[in-house]
Design a protein around this motif. Structure first.
Motif, PDB file in Angstrom:
ATOM      1  N   TRP A 175      -2.928  -5.233 -24.628  1.00  0.00           N
ATOM      2  CA  TRP A 175      -1.988  -4.608 -25.578  1.00  0.00           C
ATOM      3  C   TRP A 175      -2.579  -4.573 -26.979  1.00  0.00           C
ATOM      4  CZ3 TRP A 175       0.595  -6.215 -29.983  1.00  0.00           C
ATOM      5  CH2 TRP A 175       1.631  -5.390 -30.418  1.00  0.00           C
ATOM      6  N   LEU A 176      -3.155  -5.691 -27.425  1.00  0.00           N
ATOM      7  CA  LEU A 176      -3.748  -5.752 -28.757  1.00  0.00           C
ATOM      8  C   LEU A 176      -4.897  -4.767 -28.883  1.00  0.00           C
ATOM      9  CD1 LEU A 176      -3.985  -7.056 -31.539  1.00  0.00           C
ATOM     10  CD2 LEU A 176      -5.414  -8.848 -30.511  1.00  0.00           C
ATOM     11  N   GLY A 177      -5.708  -4.660 -27.834  1.00  0.00           N
ATOM     12  CA  GLY A 177      -6.812  -3.712 -27.872  1.00  0.00           C
ATOM     13  C   GLY A 177      -6.343  -2.286 -28.055  1.00  0.00           C
ATOM     14  N   LEU A 178      -5.297  -1.904 -27.326  1.00  0.00           N
ATOM     15  CA  LEU A 178      -4.762  -0.546 -27.466  1.00  0.00           C
ATOM     16  C   LEU A 178      -4.185  -0.313 -28.860  1.00  0.00           C
ATOM     17  CD1 LEU A 178      -3.006  -0.148 -23.989  1.00  0.00           C
ATOM     18  CD2 LEU A 178      -5.164   0.866 -24.733  1.00  0.00           C
ATOM     19  N   VAL A 179      -3.518  -1.323 -29.409  1.00  0.00           N
ATOM     20  CA  VAL A 179      -2.965  -1.203 -30.762  1.00  0.00           C
ATOM     21  C   VAL A 179      -4.078  -1.004 -31.785  1.00  0.00           C
ATOM     22  CG1 VAL A 179      -1.754  -2.444 -32.591  1.00  0.00           C
ATOM     23  CG2 VAL A 179      -0.860  -2.490 -30.267  1.00  0.00           C
ATOM     24  N   LEU A 180      -5.155  -1.770 -31.663  1.00  0.00           N
ATOM     25  CA  LEU A 180      -6.275  -1.639 -32.598  1.00  0.00           C
ATOM     26  C   LEU A 180      -6.962  -0.279 -32.458  1.00  0.00           C
ATOM     27  CD1 LEU A 180      -7.888  -5.205 -32.350  1.00  0.00           C
ATOM     28  CD2 LEU A 180      -6.463  -4.276 -34.185  1.00  0.00           C
ATOM     29  N   ILE A 181      -7.051   0.219 -31.236  1.00  0.00           N
ATOM     30  CA  ILE A 181      -7.651   1.547 -31.042  1.00  0.00           C
ATOM     31  C   ILE A 181      -6.809   2.620 -31.725  1.00  0.00           C
ATOM     32  CG2 ILE A 181      -8.122   3.328 -29.315  1.00  0.00           C
ATOM     33  CD1 ILE A 181      -9.050   1.111 -27.441  1.00  0.00           C
ATOM     34  N   VAL A 182      -5.500   2.548 -31.514  1.00  0.00           N
ATOM     35  CA  VAL A 182      -4.598   3.525 -32.148  1.00  0.00           C
ATOM     36  C   VAL A 182      -4.679   3.426 -33.663  1.00  0.00           C
ATOM     37  CG1 VAL A 182      -2.182   4.176 -32.463  1.00  0.00           C
ATOM     38  CG2 VAL A 182      -3.028   3.620 -30.179  1.00  0.00           C
ATOM     39  N   ALA A 183      -4.736   2.197 -34.181  1.00  0.00           N
ATOM     40  CA  ALA A 183      -4.704   1.994 -35.633  1.00  0.00           C
ATOM     41  C   ALA A 183      -6.014   2.379 -36.310  1.00  0.00           C
ATOM     42  CB  ALA A 183      -4.353   0.538 -35.939  1.00  0.00           C
ATOM     43  N   PHE A 184      -7.149   1.932 -35.735  1.00  0.00           N
ATOM     44  CA  PHE A 184      -8.426   2.059 -36.448  1.00  0.00           C
ATOM     45  C   PHE A 184      -9.401   3.050 -35.830  1.00  0.00           C
ATOM     46  CE2 PHE A 184      -6.865  -2.245 -37.384  1.00  0.00           C
ATOM     47  CZ  PHE A 184      -6.826  -2.174 -38.774  1.00  0.00           C
ATOM     48  N   SER A 185      -9.019   3.673 -34.729  1.00  0.00           N
ATOM     49  CA  SER A 185      -9.894   4.693 -34.140  1.00  0.00           C
ATOM     50  C   SER A 185      -9.231   6.058 -34.069  1.00  0.00           C
ATOM     51  CB  SER A 185     -10.320   4.263 -32.722  1.00  0.00           C
ATOM     52  OG  SER A 185     -11.073   3.078 -32.762  1.00  0.00           O
ATOM     53  N   ILE A 186      -7.895   6.085 -34.042  1.00  0.00           N
ATOM     54  CA  ILE A 186      -7.172   7.353 -33.945  1.00  0.00           C
ATOM     55  C   ILE A 186      -6.455   7.668 -35.259  1.00  0.00           C
ATOM     56  CG2 ILE A 186      -5.353   8.597 -32.730  1.00  0.00           C
ATOM     57  CD1 ILE A 186      -6.005   6.961 -30.243  1.00  0.00           C
ATOM     58  N   THR A 187      -5.521   6.785 -35.658  1.00  0.00           N
ATOM     59  CA  THR A 187      -4.797   7.011 -36.915  1.00  0.00           C
ATOM     60  C   THR A 187      -5.742   6.969 -38.102  1.00  0.00           C
ATOM     61  OG1 THR A 187      -2.844   5.966 -35.933  1.00  0.00           O
ATOM     62  CG2 THR A 187      -2.859   6.262 -38.324  1.00  0.00           C
ATOM     63  N   LEU A 188      -6.522   5.927 -38.190  1.00  0.00           N
ATOM     64  CA  LEU A 188      -7.557   5.795 -39.218  1.00  0.00           C
ATOM     65  C   LEU A 188      -8.907   5.793 -38.511  1.00  0.00           C
ATOM     66  CD1 LEU A 188      -5.934   2.923 -41.337  1.00  0.00           C
ATOM     67  CD2 LEU A 188      -5.897   5.374 -41.847  1.00  0.00           C
ATOM     68  N   PRO A 189      -9.582   6.911 -38.431  1.00  0.00           N
ATOM     69  CA  PRO A 189     -10.826   6.993 -37.637  1.00  0.00           C
ATOM     70  C   PRO A 189     -11.998   6.291 -38.320  1.00  0.00           C
ATOM     71  CG  PRO A 189     -10.423   9.068 -38.738  1.00  0.00           C
ATOM     72  CD  PRO A 189      -9.246   8.201 -39.055  1.00  0.00           C
ATOM     73  N   TRP A 190     -11.888   4.981 -38.453  1.00  0.00           N
ATOM     74  CA  TRP A 190     -12.920   4.204 -39.128  1.00  0.00           C
ATOM     75  C   TRP A 190     -13.933   3.611 -38.159  1.00  0.00           C
ATOM     76  CZ3 TRP A 190      -9.115   0.970 -42.670  1.00  0.00           C
ATOM     77  CH2 TRP A 190      -8.575   1.826 -43.636  1.00  0.00           C
ATOM     78  N   LEU A 191     -13.463   3.225 -36.972  1.00  0.00           N
ATOM     79  CA  LEU A 191     -14.318   2.513 -36.029  1.00  0.00           C
ATOM     80  C   LEU A 191     -14.292   3.188 -34.664  1.00  0.00           C
ATOM     81  CD1 LEU A 191     -13.224  -1.127 -36.964  1.00  0.00           C
ATOM     82  CD2 LEU A 191     -15.424  -0.065 -37.510  1.00  0.00           C
ATOM     83  N   PRO A 192     -15.385   3.144 -33.922  1.00  0.00           N
ATOM     84  CA  PRO A 192     -15.411   3.743 -32.571  1.00  0.00           C
ATOM     85  C   PRO A 192     -14.513   2.975 -31.613  1.00  0.00           C
ATOM     86  CG  PRO A 192     -17.439   2.543 -33.013  1.00  0.00           C
ATOM     87  CD  PRO A 192     -16.687   2.568 -34.306  1.00  0.00           C
ATOM     88  N   ALA A 193     -13.994   3.681 -30.623  1.00  0.00           N
ATOM     89  CA  ALA A 193     -13.025   3.094 -29.695  1.00  0.00           C
ATOM     90  C   ALA A 193     -13.639   2.647 -28.384  1.00  0.00           C
ATOM     91  CB  ALA A 193     -11.915   4.102 -29.405  1.00  0.00           C
ATOM     92  N   SER A 194     -14.874   3.018 -28.107  1.00  0.00           N
ATOM     93  CA  SER A 194     -15.446   2.665 -26.804  1.00  0.00           C
ATOM     94  C   SER A 194     -16.956   2.615 -26.884  1.00  0.00           C
ATOM     95  CB  SER A 194     -15.020   3.679 -25.733  1.00  0.00           C
ATOM     96  OG  SER A 194     -15.531   4.967 -26.048  1.00  0.00           O
ATOM     97  N   GLY A 195     -17.534   1.958 -25.884  1.00  0.00           N
ATOM     98  CA  GLY A 195     -18.983   1.898 -25.776  1.00  0.00           C
ATOM     99  C   GLY A 195     -19.595   0.803 -26.627  1.00  0.00           C
ATOM    100  N   MET A 196     -20.913   0.721 -26.517  1.00  0.00           N
ATOM    101  CA  MET A 196     -21.687  -0.276 -27.257  1.00  0.00           C
ATOM    102  C   MET A 196     -22.535   0.371 -28.344  1.00  0.00           C
ATOM    103  SD  MET A 196     -24.040  -3.200 -25.448  1.00  0.00           S
ATOM    104  CE  MET A 196     -24.841  -4.500 -26.388  1.00  0.00           C
TER     105      MET A 196
END
Length: 314
Positions: A146-167
């Motif tokens: 759940w936390l991972g999905l929240v962080l993806i929505v917050a910092f990869s989709i809403t605020l596109p600052w960080l990548p959401a997947s991969g290395m």
């Protein structure tokens, strides 16, 4: 000290043997047939029988486990039923990626708990203490998926600052900066529960340490601030801190399966997940062995550090 290290090292072997035996037995008793996954439902009985003989699945359990254990002691974990590649090579690569994620998560846990725990203890029953306790309660209550999905929505989709997947970025990999950007969210997700646990344990130990007579005596001599906190309080709780952090090594490594699946991190957790779905016995066995090995080595390292601290304590 050397005798203690050797004794504790020998105690690791029965644990690894027991874990591998239980996992092998679970896979053996699991209903279904891996050959159907490989050949498809339209396969005839002859082709299924040939594949089972080729993979050694037609032999008794004791024979299968004995052959696997004998090869494992030589560093050969067999060949993946699905990938058709040596399990050892895949496990080593994936374990290295997971160790990077675990190391980052452990760093966040150690640094965060070392700052928040003593700070909360010093400010006991004040606003800072209540804030830290609330924060750790929330972190401990949040499932990793759940936390991972929240962080993806917050910092990869809403605020596109960080990548959401991969290395790394597949198109333009950028070395260490690119790795750091991909690592931040998975590491934060992995470390959340451990950070809450270590902070709470550290706070409780620090509250007790600050109430001891030698700390009270130091305070009466005019020792204040950073010197009192870290020179007397933290020094007293260091064995407890090292022990609880050592226990988190195995937890962080083992629980990374959720984080790696969510963030598509190419580690041992994601490999274990896909191998379980595919009923790839040798790969599952290799992944579980790697997780168990890191777990017991983490505990062993923590025990050795605690023993060293006890020996060299003034």
């Amino acid at each position: 000290m050397t005798k203690y290290i050797l004794m504790r090292s020998f105690q690791v072997l029965p644990v690894l043997l027991g874990v591998t035996f239980l996992v092998f037995l679970s896979l053996y008793l699991l209903p279904g047939d891996v050959t159907l996954n490989l050949l498809g439902l339209a396969a005839n009985e002859d082709s299924i029988a040939r594949l089972r003989a080729e993979l050694g699945l037609d032999r008794p359990f004791s024979v299968q486990f004995g052959i696997w254990l004998g090869r494992a002691l030589q560093g050969d974990l067999g060949v993946s039923h699905v990938m058709r590649t040596p399990v050892t090579a895949v496990v080593l690569e994936k374990t290295g990626n997971s160790l990077i994620l675990m190391g980052a998560g452990l760093a966040i846990t150690v640094v965060g708990a070392a700052l928040l725990g003593p700070l909360s203890a010093v400010r006991k029953d004040r606003a800072t203490d209540h804030t830290v306790k609330t924060l750790t309660f929330l972190l401990a209550s949040m499932p990793a998926y759940w936390l991972g999905l929240v962080l993806i929505v917050a910092f990869s989709i809403t605020l596109p600052w960080l990548p959401a997947s991969g290395m790394y970025d597949f198109i333009t990999p950028g070395g260490l900066p690119d790795l750091t950007a991909h690592l931040f969210l998975p590491a934060l997700t992995t470390a959340a529960t451990s950070l809450a646990i270590v902070t709470r344990v550290t706070r409780a130990a620090m509250v007790e340490a600050l109430a001891r007579s030698h700390v009270t005596a130091a305070r009466s001599r005019g020792v204040r601030g950073f010197r009192l906190l870290y020179g007397h309080g933290v020094r007293a709780i260091l064995p407890t801190f090292v022990n609880i952090c050592g226990l988190q090594i195995g937890y962080l490594f083992g629980s990374s399966i959720f984080t790696e699946v969510i963030f598509s991190w190419p580690g041992i957790g994601q490999q274990l997940y896909t191998s379980i779905i595919a009923r790839d016995g040798p790969m599952v066995q290799g992944c579980v062995l790697a997780v168990a090995l890191v777990f017991v080595l983490g505990n062993l390292l923590a025990d050795i550090l605690i023993r060293w601290l006890d020996v060299h304590r003034d």
